[in-house]
Design an enzyme around this catalytic site. Structure first.
Site, mmCIF file in Angstrom:
data_model
loop_
_atom_site.group_PDB
_atom_site.id
_atom_site.type_symbol
_atom_site.label_atom_id
_atom_site.label_comp_id
_atom_site.label_asym_id
_atom_site.label_seq_id
_atom_site.Cartn_x
_atom_site.Cartn_y
_atom_site.Cartn_z
ATOM 1 C CB SER A 1 -4.507 -6.268 3.038
ATOM 2 O OG SER A 1 -3.060 -6.347 3.689
ATOM 3 C CG ASN B 1 -1.993 -1.126 1.188
ATOM 4 O OD1 ASN B 1 -2.071 -1.592 0.152
ATOM 5 N ND2 ASN B 1 -2.391 -1.384 2.406
#
Length: 449
Positions: free
Chosen positions: A398, A336
Site C-alpha cells: 500500500s 501483503n
C-alpha cells in the site's frame, strides 16, 4: 470447488443501494466463507456499453446511471430503488442480487453469444490492503468459516473504535509522531531519485482511491483537492490509510519545521475518492464507482492501495483498459500476503501492480509475488496521517504504490503524450534493475524523471 449461489431474498440486503455495513451483516447471516456480497457485476463487451444498459432495461430492470450524478460521482446509497447502476466509463453494471437471480443473470447463468454482456460475476468485499493481508496470513481464509465470520464481524465494530481513537488521544504505536532531527527526504523518496528531479506534477491529476483524506492537514493547505465519497461517509479520513498514501504521492516538497520531504508530486492536483469506509472495508461496486469517477475526470494517474479475493476479475480488467484507452493509468498494490500471489485488482493485466522493497532494496517479506510490474519502497514509510498526529510510519505494498503514482505524475508532466500505456512503458523502461526475479520486483525500482 464450485461456489454456491447466494440467496439473500430473506434478508433483502443485496440492493444496489445497500450500505457496506448492511452487506457485511448479511454476509454474517449467510455464514459462508466466499467473501461475496450477494450482488453481481455485469461486464459489458468493449464498445457496447449503451447496448448493455439497454439490455438490462429490456429485462425489466430499473437502471440508474453514474452520469445522473455530478462528475459521475455515483453514491450507491443514493441510487434509491434501482435494480442496477451502470458505470459507463468502464462498461460495468452493479446488479441487485434478487433482481439478477429473478432474471437468471447470476454467476452460473449462460450468456448468449450475441449478448452485449461479456460476463456476470459475484461482487466481493474489498479491504485496505494491509487489513486483508492480515486475514490471509492467518491461514484460515479458505478453511475456517467461523474465522471468516469473525473477520467480517470485526469490521462492524471497527468504525466506532477508529472514530473514537482519531477524535480522542489514543493512537496506535505505528502512528505515533516521530521526532525528526534533520532536514532532507525520506529513504523512499531518495531511493526513487525524486529530490534531483525538476518535475513537480504540475498540471497532472492524481486520484487516490482509499479511505479518504484529512482535508484540514496543514501540509496541504492551499492545494487543489477534489473529493468524492462512494461509501456513504464524508471524505474526511478517520482511518489514516488514505491520508498516508496521498502524502507519499502528492505531499509537499518542503514540509514545515524539520519534517523531511515525504511527498513526490507536490504540485499535482489531488483527487480523493473515498472507496473504503473508515473501518477500511468496502465492496467491489464502490471501488468500481470510484474508478469510473476518476476516469470520467481524466485523472492521468489513479492509485489504489486495496485488495480483495480472487481475480483477475473481468470488471477490474475492463476498468483498467478503459483507463488506458482514455489516457489514464491505474496503479495498484500487489498485496501483503507474500509469498502468496498478487491479489485483485492488481492481478488484472490492464492494471500496473506494485511490489514492496525494504530500505536495502530487497523485496519485502510480506510482498506478494507473481504478476508484478514494478517495485517501490514499502517498509518504514514516513508520511502524513490525520490530525492531531500528523505524521507516521506504515508498511506494505500500500505504501509502495503511491511512490509509483507520484513518480508517474512527474513523468506525465514531461509530455502530453506520456499517458496511459506510454506512461506504463516509460515507468518500466526507466526503472532501476534489481538482482531479483521479475515475479518479485517486476521491471525494478521506480525512478523519477
Amino acid at each position: 470447488m464450485a461456489k454456491k449461489e447466494n440467496n439473500n431474498s430473506s434478508n433483502g440486503a443485496n440492493h444496489v443501494s445497500s450500505p457496506v455495513e448492511e452487506l457485511l451483516l448479511a454476509a454474517l447471516e449467510r455464514n459462508d466463507n466466499t467473501f461475496e456480497t450477494g450482488r453481481y457485476l455485469a461486464t459489458f463487451k468493449e464498445g457496447v456499453g449503451e447496448d448493455g444498459t439497454q439490455s438490462l432495461a429490456t429485462q425489466g430492470m430499473r437502471v440508474a446511471d453514474a452520469r445522473d450524478f455530478s462528475d459521475q460521482a455515483a453514491i450507491l446509497e443514493n441510487i434509491g430503488d434501482a435494480d442496477a447502476v451502470v458505470f459507463p466509463e468502464i462498461g460495468v453494471a452493479l446488479l441487485s442480487g434478487n433482481a439478477a437471480q429473478e432474471r437468471n443473470m447470476s454467476t452460473f447463468a449462460e450468456i448468449a453469444s450475441d449478448s452485449p454482456i461479456l460476463s456476470i460475476d459475484p461482487e466481493y468485499f474489498v479491504f485496505a490492503d494491509n487489513t486483508y493481508a492480515e486475514f490471509l496470513q492467518s491461514g484460515t481464509a479458505q478453511t475456517d468459516q467461523s474465522a471468516s465470520s469473525e473477520f467480517l464481524r470485526g469490521f462492524l465494530q471497527a468504525t466506532e473504535t477508529i472514530t473514537k481513537e482519531m477524535r480522542g488521544n489514543g493512537h496506535s504505536q505505528s502512528e505515533i509522531e516521530e521526532e525528526v532531527q534533520v532536514l532532507g527526504a525520506t529513504w523512499g523518496v531518495r531511493a526513487c531519485r525524486v529530490p534531483a528531479s525538476i518535475r513537480s506534477g504540475m498540471g497532472i491529476k492524481v486520484a487516490v482511491l482509499d479511505t479518504g483524506f484529512d482535508l484540514g492537514h496543514p501540509d496541504f493547505l492551499g492545494r487543489p483537492v477534489v473529493g468524492a465519497t462512494f461509501v456513504g461517509q464524508p471524505v474526511q479520513d478517520l482511518h489514516s490509510h488514505g491520508t498516508h498514501c496521498i502524502g507519499t504521492a502528492c505531499g509537499p516538497r518542503t514540509p514545515a519545521g524539520t519534517t523531511p520531504r515525504y511527498g513526490i508530486g507536490f504540485r499535482s492536483s489531488i483527487f480523493v475518492g473515498k472507496v473504503l469506509s473508515n473501518s477500511g472495508s468496502s465492496v467491489g461496486g464502490s471501488v468500481l464507482a470510484g474508478m469510473n469517477w476518476a476516469i470520467a475526470n481524466r485523472c492521468q494517474v489513479i492509485s489504489m492501495s486495496l485488495g480483495g479475493p480472487g481475480g483477475p476479475h473481468p470488471a477490474y480488467t475492463a476498468a483498467g483498459q478503459a483507463a488506458l484507452t482514455n489516457g489514464c493509468l491505474i496503479i495498484a498494490a500487489a498485496g501483503n500476503n507474500g509469498p502468496g500471489p498478487t491479489g485483485a485488482p492488481a492481478n488484472s493485466p490492464t492494471i500496473m501492480s506494485v511490489a514492496s522493497l525494504d530500505s536495502n532494496l530487497q523485496p519485502s517479506s510480506f510482498s506478494a509475488r507473481g504478476k508484478i510490474d514494478i517495485a517501490a519502497p514499502g517498509r518504514d514509510i514516513f508520511s502524513s496521517v490525520p490530525r492531531p498526529v500528523r505524521y507516521g510510519n506504515k508498511n506494505g505494498t500500500s505504501m509502495a504504490t503511491p511512490h509509483v503514482a507520484g513518480c508517474a505524475a512527474l513523468w506525465a508532466e514531461t509530455s502530453p503524450n506520456m499517458r496511459g500505456r506510454a506512461l506504463w512503458q516509460r515507468l518500466q523502461a526507466t526503472a532501476r534493475r534489481l538482482p531479483f526475479p521479475a515475479s518479485q520486483v517486476g521491471a525494478g525500482l521506480v525512478q523519477a524523471p
